[in-house]
Scaffold this active site. Structure first.
Site, PDB file in Angstrom:
ATOM      1  N   GLY A 128       0.582  -1.486  -0.043  1.00 45.65           N
ATOM      2  CA  GLY A 128      -0.191   0.603  -0.203  1.00 45.65           C
ATOM      3  C   GLY A 128       0.836   0.819   0.349  1.00 45.65           C
ATOM      4  CB  ALA A 129       1.650   3.148   1.489  1.00 41.33           C
ATOM      5  CG  MET A 130       9.058   0.858   1.227  1.00 42.49           C
ATOM      6  SD  MET A 130       8.460   0.353   2.816  1.00 42.49           S
ATOM      7  CE  MET A 130      10.009   0.269   3.826  1.00 42.49           C
ATOM      8  CD  GLU A 131       8.274   1.030   6.757  1.00 48.47           C
ATOM      9  OE1 GLU A 131       7.081   1.206   5.445  1.00 48.47           O
ATOM     10  OE2 GLU A 131       8.965   0.436   7.785  1.00 48.47           O
ATOM     11  CG  HIS A 174       6.485   2.428   9.046  1.00 48.64           C
ATOM     12  ND1 HIS A 174       6.872   1.680  10.639  1.00 48.64           N
ATOM     13  CD2 HIS A 174       5.464   2.030   8.898  1.00 48.64           C
ATOM     14  CE1 HIS A 174       6.250   0.664   9.751  1.00 48.64           C
ATOM     15  NE2 HIS A 174       5.285   1.409   8.979  1.00 48.64           N
ATOM     16  CG  HIS A 209       1.184   2.439   8.469  1.00 47.03           C
ATOM     17  ND1 HIS A 209       0.976   0.946   9.328  1.00 47.03           N
ATOM     18  CD2 HIS A 209       2.471   1.871   7.837  1.00 47.03           C
ATOM     19  CE1 HIS A 209       1.521   0.475   9.015  1.00 47.03           C
ATOM     20  NE2 HIS A 209       2.595   0.127   8.402  1.00 47.03           N
ATOM     21  CD  GLU A 210       4.235   3.091   4.937  1.00 49.24           C
ATOM     22  OE1 GLU A 210       4.642   2.960   6.032  1.00 49.24           O
ATOM     23  OE2 GLU A 210       2.616   2.582   4.508  1.00 49.24           O
TER      24      GLU A 210
HETATM   25  N1  BES Z   1       6.680  -1.343   5.677  1.00 46.54           N
HETATM   26  C1  BES Z   1       5.533  -1.650   5.217  1.00 46.54           C
HETATM   27  C2  BES Z   1       5.683  -1.672   3.442  1.00 46.54           C
HETATM   28  C3  BES Z   1       6.107  -3.473   2.815  1.00 46.54           C
HETATM   29  C4  BES Z   1       4.686  -4.195   3.335  1.00 46.54           C
HETATM   30  C5  BES Z   1       6.538  -3.284   2.642  1.00 46.54           C
HETATM   31  C6  BES Z   1       5.114  -5.636   2.910  1.00 46.54           C
HETATM   32  C7  BES Z   1       7.580  -5.432   2.645  1.00 46.54           C
HETATM   33  C8  BES Z   1       6.683  -6.009   3.065  1.00 46.54           C
HETATM   34  C9  BES Z   1       4.498  -0.005   4.725  1.00 46.54           C
HETATM   35  O1  BES Z   1       5.116   0.199   6.317  1.00 46.54           O
HETATM   36  C10 BES Z   1       3.085  -0.732   5.417  1.00 46.54           C
HETATM   37  O2  BES Z   1       2.435  -1.182   6.407  1.00 46.54           O
HETATM   38  N2  BES Z   1       2.155  -0.178   4.172  1.00 46.54           N
HETATM   39  C11 BES Z   1       0.572  -0.838   4.175  1.00 46.54           C
HETATM   40  C12 BES Z   1      -0.139  -0.278   4.395  1.00 46.54           C
HETATM   41  C13 BES Z   1      -0.253   0.451   5.988  1.00 46.54           C
HETATM   42  C14 BES Z   1      -1.491   1.788   6.431  1.00 46.54           C
HETATM   43  C15 BES Z   1      -1.857  -0.953   6.551  1.00 46.54           C
HETATM   44  C16 BES Z   1       0.718  -1.695   3.097  1.00 46.54           C
HETATM   45  O3  BES Z   1       1.262  -1.657   2.500  1.00 46.54           O
HETATM   46  O4  BES Z   1       0.017  -2.808   2.566  1.00 46.54           O
HETATM   47 ZN    ZN Z   2       4.333  -0.064   8.211  1.00 48.62          ZN
END
Ligand code: BES
Ligand code: ZN
Length: 974
Positions: free
Chosen positions: A368-371, A408, A404-405
């Site tokens: 969904g996104a990456m921090e 982080h 969320h991001e």
């Molecule tokens: N650090 C994650 C992104 C990620 C997810 C990296 C899976 C590697 C594997 C990011 O902070 C995250 O948790 N993103 C969520 C969105 C959040 C609002 C729950 C996502 O990607 O669903």
């Molecule tokens: Zn996360």
């Protein structure tokens, strides 16, 4: 990989922006200090020009054909010597380091990275200088590299003296390089640099350094190069020590075309015209050196985007980058991002340490996104908001992802888990804090009530399976690491922090977090470090570690069973498992260090004094307490803040149900949701007769709140998929129609009112379409026709229900119209709604066509394939088609989603876990016996367990439910 010796000059000259070149002149030749030696000066100038030219040739010149770059090595099988079972390097030599973890004696301190992604040829040329120190004498170091072709290598000591390299071996299985010195050794506590040049290709998967593209409003295709490194993909962009505890400073330089921009974690400090010598037209951006950080947080992007910016209260510049035509949709994100940054600075009591914060919308994005620190990457639907077109739920999602991001940036980036076994520290905390962040900027959204919908309830659902796992799990290799990005790390993690806050109080939590962030900043920490600060700031009132270990180190959660004898209540605890477990199978279950007992903060109130909150601790034990004699029931787990469930004696359930029916507002919305959730789940576990959740549901005739309705609809649809092949199914739908009747009239078709009413309206109307409630379908269909035939617009929160009804009760014409609209739309949130609606078709041919289209990247982006599967398999008509499709194209999917197990795990559970017949169980388990599911093993086990559970539940309950429905519908015939 080339083993050839490095041409010293050529190598050094390639390093203009690392400081290395300068130092070698000053320190070795002393040229700058001996100005009389003119000849030498001239030589230096010539040398400098040569150096600049070689630099340009290296990065901008014609690209070599390198067939192996960016591809998987062909000899993956020959990775072990069959006889000695020793690992073999790509050249056939034994690879001397046989551990997927790196040795701990070498520590990187600084990376200088120069990289040129060519967006036309897709080739990448790069160079990295890693400064490191060793804390013991050794003649080798080991670090990571994946699918990179190393063309040059060199090692220097602190003074710039070269140390001869005996060998540089590659072991693809562990994605490692082993570098050994020829004669000398790395001295204990010595500082060194390793210089490497490499080539590779922009990846076509959504990980590492990869290619993405988008179509402009004029129909032109534009490319961008972007990164996604978490958890283990930094190594496929540049050689590095790719483990979270190896923090270092990063100094990046990026070559790019002039019509592009380059972005990185830090701001640009200098831009050079690299095309001056060669006429390539390339520019080179040099970025400010970063703070100490982990490799998985590094990010860079080359694209043609524009931005909108705002300042935080402390003058940190916050920008959102997007394609030009999308820029108006970036406005909401930039303004709430700035406000949430302000909030987190206050909440954590720690300043955001970087000079800027960029958020960028990436068209192809797996998560969904990456921090990434200072350059957060988002899927378009997680950041772009159109005030007219985007629905309330999509709007809320954007706020959540942004918060969320941003959380982080402190929790995860400033203080990072030591190793991935503590991933939950990152993700659980961010999933908890995101709700706090949004709650702050939009208090009227009721985020803390919604918390239980988004986190606690889904986590309790997964964690009641035998095949769940503890929050803290040992993980080693990349696929194991990837597999724990699941609802346990995220949602159970968040839920237990919410429970912790409810007994510690927000203030203690806040002070604890401040202490934690200050004392470990730019370093790593583990779960115990977090518990320690909370114990300290609660003045040792709680032994937080002792309490919380029972929640993180064993899987599952307790069912608290209430029994009553006169005015004495006994609360007992026992792990809740949904699957029937007899004594024999119980012995085979994984053991727990705490024997499946927990420290439970049991909260309750009585019907006589609902304002009077009581808390009792169950210290891995049962507990008894006294209540006044006239009490009829107690309500445990107030507002579902605890991670446990409560079972009441039958007479209490009866009394609770009649209170709900007579005046449901005696319970808070969260308590009502909790009662529904517990009743349905206990029925699922065979502990409660199905008549209780059915009787309880009747109160919904009076329910007008979003949170309880949302919980109820979740359970209703789960029952529906299990009952769909039973004789009582039609009767069941009729019952639901009956229940939603009054609330349908209440929400009406006018898309207005407060936030939660809008959420309720769209859920309820959607349910109306699903059960084929005549009025709803008719109104929706009319709106659909007005849109399709007369171009009338549809209000954002009604789109989902209108498109769904149009497709579900329409035919090919309606489907094609939506499909065209999907292909044309420039609004990501609109595309998302259309994607869901397209899966509502009932014509198998259309569904089949849809599944096939999802294999074509030009029609459906790979990141959206899971969404297509999800809607088609939730559709009764599509369920079996989706399963057949998954089997037929399994290897294609595997290739499409790469090694990332994220999507494949999702697909397995989405497609199979609604099955509820023995035949389906056999099919699924037989099929996967012959398939390598890699890191999706646990997801597969969870799906198989769920199918078994469904079969059992149907057998046990179908008759009771049918009988109850017959009686109810007879008694309430209208
Ligand atoms: N650090 C994650 C992104 C990620 C997810 C990296 C899976 C590697 C594997 C990011 O902070 C995250 O948790 N993103 C969520 C969105 C959040 C609002 C729950 C996502 O990607 O669903
Ligand atoms: Zn996360």
């Amino acid at each position: 990989m080339s083993e050839q010796d490095v041409d010293d000059v050529a190598f050094l000259t390639g390093d203009s922006n690392t400081g290395l070149h300068k130092r070698s002149i000053y320190e070795h030749n002393g040229v700058a200090v001996c100005s009389q030696k003119r000849a030498l000066c001239i030589a230096t100038i010539v040398f400098a020009v040569l150096f600049a030219i070689s630099l340009i040739i290296a990065f901008a010149g014609p690209q070599n054909d390198c067939p192996c770059a960016g591809e998987k090595p062909a000899n993956l099988e020959a990775e072990e010597d069959k006889e000695s079972s020793k690992p073999l390097a790509t050249n056939g030599e034994v690879f001397p380091w046989n551990n997927v973890r790196l040795p701990t004696f070498a520590h990187p301190t600084r990376y200088n990275i120069t990289i040129h992604p060519n967006l036309t040829t897709l080739e990448i040329k790069g160079q990295v200088t890693i400064e490191f120190y060793v804390d013991k004498e050794t003649n080798f170091i080991v670090f990571h590299s994946k699918n990179l072709t190393i063309s040059e290598k060199m090692v220097q000591d602190r003074k710039g003296h070269r140390l001869k390299v005996a060998k540089l071996l590659e072991y693809p299985k562990h994605q490692q390089l082993y570098l050994e010195l020829e004669e000398s050794k790395f001295r204990k506590r010595g500082n060194y640099t390793v210089h490497l040049r490499f080539v590779s290709k922009l990846s076509s998967e959504l990980e590492g350094f990869y290619l993405s593209s988008y179509i402009t409003a004029d129909g032109e295709k534009r490319y961008l190069a972007t990164t996604h490194f978490e958890p283990t993909y930094a190594r496929s962009a540049f050689p590095c020590f790719d483990e979270p505890q190896f923090k270092a400073k990063f100094k990046m330089s990026i070559f790019r075309d002039r019509f592009h921009i380059a972005l990185c974690n830090m701001p640009v400090v200098n831009t050079e015209d690299a095309g001056f010598y060669m006429g390539t037209g390339l520019l080179r951006d040099d970025f400010q050196e970063s703070v100490e950080m982990s490799t998985y947080l590094v990010a860079f992007v080359v694209c043609d985007y524009e931005r909108v910016s705002e300042m935080t209260r402390r003058n940190v510049s916050v920008s959102v980058y997007a394609a030009k035509s999308m820029l108006p949709q970036a406005q909401y994100a930039v303004s709430i991002a700035a406000r949430i940054m302000d909030y987190f600075e206050l909440f954590f009591g720690v300043h955001y340490p970087l000079p800027k914060q960029d958020l960028i919308a990436i068209p192809d994005f797996a998560a969904g996104a990456m921090e990434n620190w200072g350059l957060i990457t988002y899927r378009e639907t997680s950041i772009l908001y159109d005030p007219v077109e985007t629905s309330t739920i999509a709007h809320q999602w954007i706020a959540i992802v942004i918060a969320h991001e941003l959380a982080h940036q402190w929790f995860g980036n400033l203080v990072t888990m030591k190793w991935w076994n503590d991933l939950w520290l990152n993700e659980g905390a961010a999933s908890f804090l995101e709700h706090k962040g949004v709650n702050h900027v939009s208090p009227q959204w009721g985020m803390m009530d919604q918390f239980i919908l988004e986190k606690t309830q889904p986590a309790l659902r997964l964690d009641a399976l035998v095949s769940s796992h503890p929050i803290s799990v040992p993980v080693k290799d990349p696929s194991e690491i990837e597999a724990i990005f699941d609802a346990i790390s995220y949602s159970k993690g968040a839920s237990i922090l919410y429970m912790l806050e409810s007994f510690l109080c927000e203030d203690v939590m806040k002070r604890g977090l401040n202490d934690y962030l200050n004392s470990h900043s730019y370093q790593n920490a583990d779960t115990n470090d977090l518990w320690a600060v909370f114990t300290k700031h609660s003045n040792h009132t709680f032994d937080v570690k002792a309490i919380m270990d029972t929640w993180t180190q064993q899987m599952g959660f307790p069912l608290i069973t209430i029994s009553r004898e006169g005015n004495i209540i006994t609360a007992t605890q026992k792990r809740l498992l949904l699957s029937p477990v007899d004594n024999e199978t119980e012995l085979l279950l994984p053991k727990s260090p705490f024997n499946y007992k927990w420290y439970v903060p049991l909260s309750y109130y009585t019907d006589k004094e609902p304002q009077n909150v009581h808390n009792v601790w169950m210290n891995m034990t049962d507990v008894t307490f006294e209540i006044p004699t006239d009490v009829e029931f107690i309500k445990g787990n107030i507002n579902q803040t605890g991670f446990y469930r409560v079972a009441y004696p039958e007479e209490m359930w009866t009394s609770i149900i009649s209170t709900l029916i007579n005046n449901h507002t005696k319970f808070s919305p969260a308590d009502r949701a909790n009662l529904i959730d517990d009743a349905f789940t206990l029925c699922k576990a065979g502990i409660l007769n199905a008549t209780i959740p059915l009787e309880l549901s009747v109160y919904l005739l009076n329910e007008r709140d979003f949170v309880p309705w949302s919980t109820a609809l979740e359970h209703f649809s789960s029952w529906a998929s299990k009952l769909s092949e039973s004789s009582g199914y039609k009767r069941y739908l009729k019952f639901i129609k009956r229940l939603i009747g009054p609330v349908i009239r209440y929400v009406n078709w006018k898309d207005d009112g407060p936030h939660l009413r809008k959420l309720l309206r769209s859920n309820i109307l959607h349910c109306g379409v699903w059960v084929n409630l005549e009025d709803v379908v008719k109104s929706a269909h009319d709106l659909f026709n007005d849109w399709m035939l007369k171009g009338k617009s549809i209000s954002s929160n009604l789109k989902e229900v209108v498109y769904s009804a149009g497709i579900k009760y329409g035919g090919e014409k309606e489907w094609n119209y939506c499909w065209e609209a999907y292909q044309k739309s420039q609004i990501p949130s609109e595309r998302r709604i259309l994607l869901n609606a397209l899966g509502q078709a009932t014509d198998p041919w259309l569904l089949q066509r849809y599944l096939l289209a999802s294999l074509d990247r030009d029609k459906v982006r790979p990141q959206d394939v899971e969404g297509v599967f999800a809607v088609v398999s939730r559709n009764q008509e599509g369920k079996l088609l989706a399963w057949r499709h998954l089997k037929a194209y399994w290897s294609k999917m595997q290739a499409m989603f790469g090694n990332g197990t994220f999507t494949l795990s999702g697909l397995i559970s989405i497609v199979t876990s609604d099955f509820s017949t023995e035949y389906d169980y056999q099919e699924v388990s037989e099929y996967f016996k012959n398939v390598d599911v890699g890191g999706s093993q646990r997801a597969l086990e969870q799906s198989l367990e769920t199918i078994k559970l469904n079969i059992h539940w149907v057998n046990e309950n179908v008759e009771t439910i049918n009988q109850w429905l017959i009686n109810y519908l007879n008694e309430h015939a209208s």
